[in-house]
Design a protein around this motif. Structure first.
Motif, PDB file in Angstrom:
ATOM      1  N   LEU A  41     -31.101  37.188 -34.588  1.00 53.24           N
ATOM      2  CA  LEU A  41     -30.351  37.215 -33.727  1.00 53.24           C
ATOM      3  C   LEU A  41     -29.506  35.785 -33.400  1.00 53.24           C
ATOM      4  CD1 LEU A  41     -32.934  38.854 -30.652  1.00 53.24           C
ATOM      5  CD2 LEU A  41     -30.943  39.940 -32.657  1.00 53.24           C
ATOM      6  N   PRO A  42     -30.359  34.834 -32.823  1.00 55.45           N
ATOM      7  CA  PRO A  42     -29.466  33.462 -32.801  1.00 55.45           C
ATOM      8  C   PRO A  42     -27.881  33.001 -33.577  1.00 55.45           C
ATOM      9  CG  PRO A  42     -31.246  32.744 -32.703  1.00 55.45           C
ATOM     10  CD  PRO A  42     -31.632  33.892 -32.577  1.00 55.45           C
ATOM     11  N   VAL A  43     -28.007  33.510 -34.852  1.00 55.26           N
ATOM     12  CA  VAL A  43     -27.060  33.890 -35.095  1.00 55.26           C
ATOM     13  C   VAL A  43     -25.508  34.432 -35.159  1.00 55.26           C
ATOM     14  CG1 VAL A  43     -25.936  34.069 -38.132  1.00 55.26           C
ATOM     15  CG2 VAL A  43     -27.806  32.215 -37.655  1.00 55.26           C
ATOM     16  N   LEU A  44     -26.743  35.372 -35.614  1.00 50.83           N
ATOM     17  CA  LEU A  44     -26.020  37.303 -35.046  1.00 50.83           C
ATOM     18  C   LEU A  44     -25.509  36.485 -33.486  1.00 50.83           C
ATOM     19  CD1 LEU A  44     -28.261  39.913 -35.631  1.00 50.83           C
ATOM     20  CD2 LEU A  44     -25.837  38.934 -37.361  1.00 50.83           C
ATOM     21  N   VAL A  45     -25.634  36.341 -32.421  1.00 47.21           N
ATOM     22  CA  VAL A  45     -25.016  36.046 -31.049  1.00 47.21           C
ATOM     23  C   VAL A  45     -24.215  35.122 -31.090  1.00 47.21           C
ATOM     24  CG1 VAL A  45     -25.182  35.163 -28.528  1.00 47.21           C
ATOM     25  CG2 VAL A  45     -27.483  37.402 -29.841  1.00 47.21           C
ATOM     26  N   ALA A  46     -24.739  33.785 -32.183  1.00 47.57           N
ATOM     27  CA  ALA A  46     -23.325  33.167 -31.940  1.00 47.57           C
ATOM     28  C   ALA A  46     -21.872  33.623 -32.811  1.00 47.57           C
ATOM     29  CB  ALA A  46     -24.056  31.892 -33.016  1.00 47.57           C
ATOM     30  N   TRP A 102     -29.688  26.669 -40.196  1.00 50.80           N
ATOM     31  CA  TRP A 102     -30.531  27.744 -39.978  1.00 50.80           C
ATOM     32  C   TRP A 102     -31.021  28.546 -40.653  1.00 50.80           C
ATOM     33  CZ3 TRP A 102     -32.387  28.694 -34.805  1.00 50.80           C
ATOM     34  CH2 TRP A 102     -33.245  29.543 -34.752  1.00 50.80           C
ATOM     35  N   ASN A 103     -30.604  28.947 -41.964  1.00 46.40           N
ATOM     36  CA  ASN A 103     -31.159  29.436 -42.814  1.00 46.40           C
ATOM     37  C   ASN A 103     -32.148  28.887 -43.748  1.00 46.40           C
ATOM     38  OD1 ASN A 103     -30.582  31.940 -41.425  1.00 46.40           O
ATOM     39  ND2 ASN A 103     -28.231  31.989 -42.599  1.00 46.40           N
ATOM     40  N   GLU A 104     -31.809  27.093 -43.551  1.00 46.23           N
ATOM     41  CA  GLU A 104     -32.479  26.345 -44.969  1.00 46.23           C
ATOM     42  C   GLU A 104     -33.788  26.689 -44.651  1.00 46.23           C
ATOM     43  OE1 GLU A 104     -33.528  23.550 -47.614  1.00 46.23           O
ATOM     44  OE2 GLU A 104     -33.774  23.145 -45.011  1.00 46.23           O
ATOM     45  N   LEU A 105     -34.760  26.651 -45.927  1.00 46.15           N
ATOM     46  CA  LEU A 105     -36.103  26.846 -46.270  1.00 46.15           C
ATOM     47  C   LEU A 105     -37.243  25.929 -47.102  1.00 46.15           C
ATOM     48  CD1 LEU A 105     -38.645  28.627 -45.800  1.00 46.15           C
ATOM     49  CD2 LEU A 105     -37.296  30.432 -47.557  1.00 46.15           C
ATOM     50  N   LEU A 106     -36.130  25.635 -48.494  1.00 42.12           N
ATOM     51  CA  LEU A 106     -36.813  24.570 -48.937  1.00 42.12           C
ATOM     52  C   LEU A 106     -37.459  23.553 -48.420  1.00 42.12           C
ATOM     53  CD1 LEU A 106     -37.522  24.676 -52.515  1.00 42.12           C
ATOM     54  CD2 LEU A 106     -35.859  23.980 -52.759  1.00 42.12           C
ATOM     55  N   PHE A 107     -36.003  22.647 -47.766  1.00 39.79           N
ATOM     56  CA  PHE A 107     -36.940  21.480 -48.073  1.00 39.79           C
ATOM     57  C   PHE A 107     -37.246  21.469 -46.669  1.00 39.79           C
ATOM     58  CE2 PHE A 107     -32.696  20.230 -49.915  1.00 39.79           C
ATOM     59  CZ  PHE A 107     -32.917  18.889 -50.310  1.00 39.79           C
ATOM     60  N   ALA A 108     -37.547  22.238 -45.562  1.00 39.84           N
ATOM     61  CA  ALA A 108     -38.044  22.616 -44.489  1.00 39.84           C
ATOM     62  C   ALA A 108     -39.191  23.185 -45.433  1.00 39.84           C
ATOM     63  CB  ALA A 108     -37.102  23.412 -43.647  1.00 39.84           C
ATOM     64  N   ARG A 109     -39.653  23.672 -46.471  1.00 39.91           N
ATOM     65  CA  ARG A 109     -40.988  24.076 -46.010  1.00 39.91           C
ATOM     66  C   ARG A 109     -41.766  23.114 -46.936  1.00 39.91           C
ATOM     67  NH1 ARG A 109     -45.004  25.941 -45.911  1.00 39.91           N
ATOM     68  NH2 ARG A 109     -46.264  27.679 -47.163  1.00 39.91           N
ATOM     69  N   VAL A 110     -40.942  22.115 -47.978  1.00 41.17           N
ATOM     70  CA  VAL A 110     -41.746  21.144 -48.840  1.00 41.17           C
ATOM     71  C   VAL A 110     -41.831  19.826 -47.304  1.00 41.17           C
ATOM     72  CG1 VAL A 110     -41.857  19.380 -49.679  1.00 41.17           C
ATOM     73  CG2 VAL A 110     -40.439  21.514 -50.320  1.00 41.17           C
ATOM     74  N   LEU A 111     -41.157  19.476 -46.513  1.00 39.80           N
ATOM     75  CA  LEU A 111     -41.248  18.237 -45.874  1.00 39.80           C
ATOM     76  C   LEU A 111     -41.403  18.266 -44.615  1.00 39.80           C
ATOM     77  CD1 LEU A 111     -37.397  17.770 -46.809  1.00 39.80           C
ATOM     78  CD2 LEU A 111     -39.426  16.448 -48.133  1.00 39.80           C
ATOM     79  N   THR A 112     -41.858  19.685 -44.079  1.00 37.70           N
ATOM     80  CA  THR A 112     -42.104  19.554 -43.065  1.00 37.70           C
ATOM     81  C   THR A 112     -43.823  20.101 -42.662  1.00 37.70           C
ATOM     82  OG1 THR A 112     -41.512  21.937 -42.088  1.00 37.70           O
ATOM     83  CG2 THR A 112     -40.124  19.494 -41.663  1.00 37.70           C
ATOM     84  N   GLY A 113     -44.829  19.914 -41.609  1.00 37.91           N
ATOM     85  CA  GLY A 113     -46.038  21.195 -41.489  1.00 37.91           C
ATOM     86  C   GLY A 113     -45.995  21.503 -40.190  1.00 37.91           C
TER      87      GLY A 113
END
Length: 298
Positions: free
Chosen positions: A275-280, A231-242
């Motif tokens: 919130l989703p991570v805190l609830v889980a 849920w917290n991953e940013l680097l790959f999601a920032r580069v590989l998604t649009g």
């Protein structure tokens, strides 16, 4: 008789004082440690509490220096985050993050459980070398593998595809999941597994009906940690998604633009994304504590 009776009160009166002295010191020490623990805990919570408070401020009040604690509270930051001011809606990134985190966690558990079984209960040859190999995969900096992964995704047409993130998150979380579950499954009694095998149970049945229930807290702790990492991953999601497969952390970066930093909106978005991570975590806190402490006390 008179001498013995005269000295007995002094002896009996001196015993409680000598005993209560160490007890008082122990109580003071425990009280001091308790106060220190509360101070440290509140210190760790202050940034999160400050983020929540800033999310209820207007942009002008959130940008003041020093910050204004008595500023008027408003829900404008949350309205803007949910598209109330005509901005982009956050629901597609939230759904993408939920899908990538959920499916990658399920795949990690399906792959890590038999691997941990082979490394802990039915140990393969040179299993320590296998464990070191899993650990060595986490030594590579993430940014070092970014370009090869980008070129692979570009040549295969997987750019801006949520399933590419599912595969990446699965491969990134699998080593830590195998390490965790190996330690959990090492505490599963071998006798109950052998009893199930004597009754004719095959390996899938043993994993599903014997190992999984016994190691349930450890599996829950592993699943929660893998979900949080995904849920917290940013680097790959920032580069590989649009536009199509952008995740919630990528959506948070849109509040930092060339026009400035929209601090109140960013804090509101951060609260909603957290919130989703805190609830889980709150829902699985019992299993998490049991799983992380599994095997600590023999």
């Amino acid at each position: 008789m008179s001498a013995s009776t005269a000295t007995s009160p002094s002896v009996t009166s001196s015993v409680p004082s000598s005993v209560n002295g160490p007890e008082r010191k122990a109580r003071r020490r425990s009280a001091a440690l308790g106060v220190a623990a509360w101070v440290v805990g509140i210190g760790f919570c202050l940034p999160a509490l400050w983020m929540v408070l800033t999310s209820f401020h207007a942009e002008a009040d959130a940008a003041t220096n020093p910050p204004s604690l008595a500023a008027a509270l408003t829900l404008d930051g949350y309205r803007t985050f949910f598209g109330g001011g005509g901005g982009p809606t956050p629901w597609p990134p939230l759904v993408n993050s939920l899908a990538a985190s959920f499916f990658s966690t399920v795949l990690v558990l399906l792959l890590a459980l038999p691997a941990a079984y082979a490394l802990s209960i039915r140990r393969v040859r040179k299993w320590t070398d296998v464990m070191f190999f899993f650990l060595s995969t986490k030594m590579l900096p993430v940014v070092a593998g970014l370009l090869p992964v980008y070129l692979f995704a570009k040549n295969t047409g997987l750019l801006d595809n949520i399933w590419l993130l599912v595969l990446l998150y699965t491969s990134m979380n699998l080593p830590i999941a195998v390490w965790m579950m190996q330690s959990f499954l090492a505490d599963v009694p071998v006798s109950i597994i052998e009893a199930a095998q004597v009754d004719g149970a095959r390996l899938p049945t043993v994993l599903r009906r014997v190992v999984a229930p016994v190691a349930g807290p450890g599996i829950a702790a592993t699943a929660l940690i893998c979900f949080i990492f995904s849920w917290n991953e940013l680097l790959f999601a920032r580069v590989l998604t649009g536009v199509v497969a952008g995740t919630a952390p990528v959506h948070l970066t849109t509040f930092v633009t060339s026009q400035g930093l929209f601090l109140a909106q960013l804090c509101a978005a951060s609260v909603v994304v957290s919130l989703p991570v805190l609830v889980a975590g709150y829902a699985a806190q019992d299993k998490l504590v049991q799983g992380l402490s599994l095997g600590a006390v023999k």
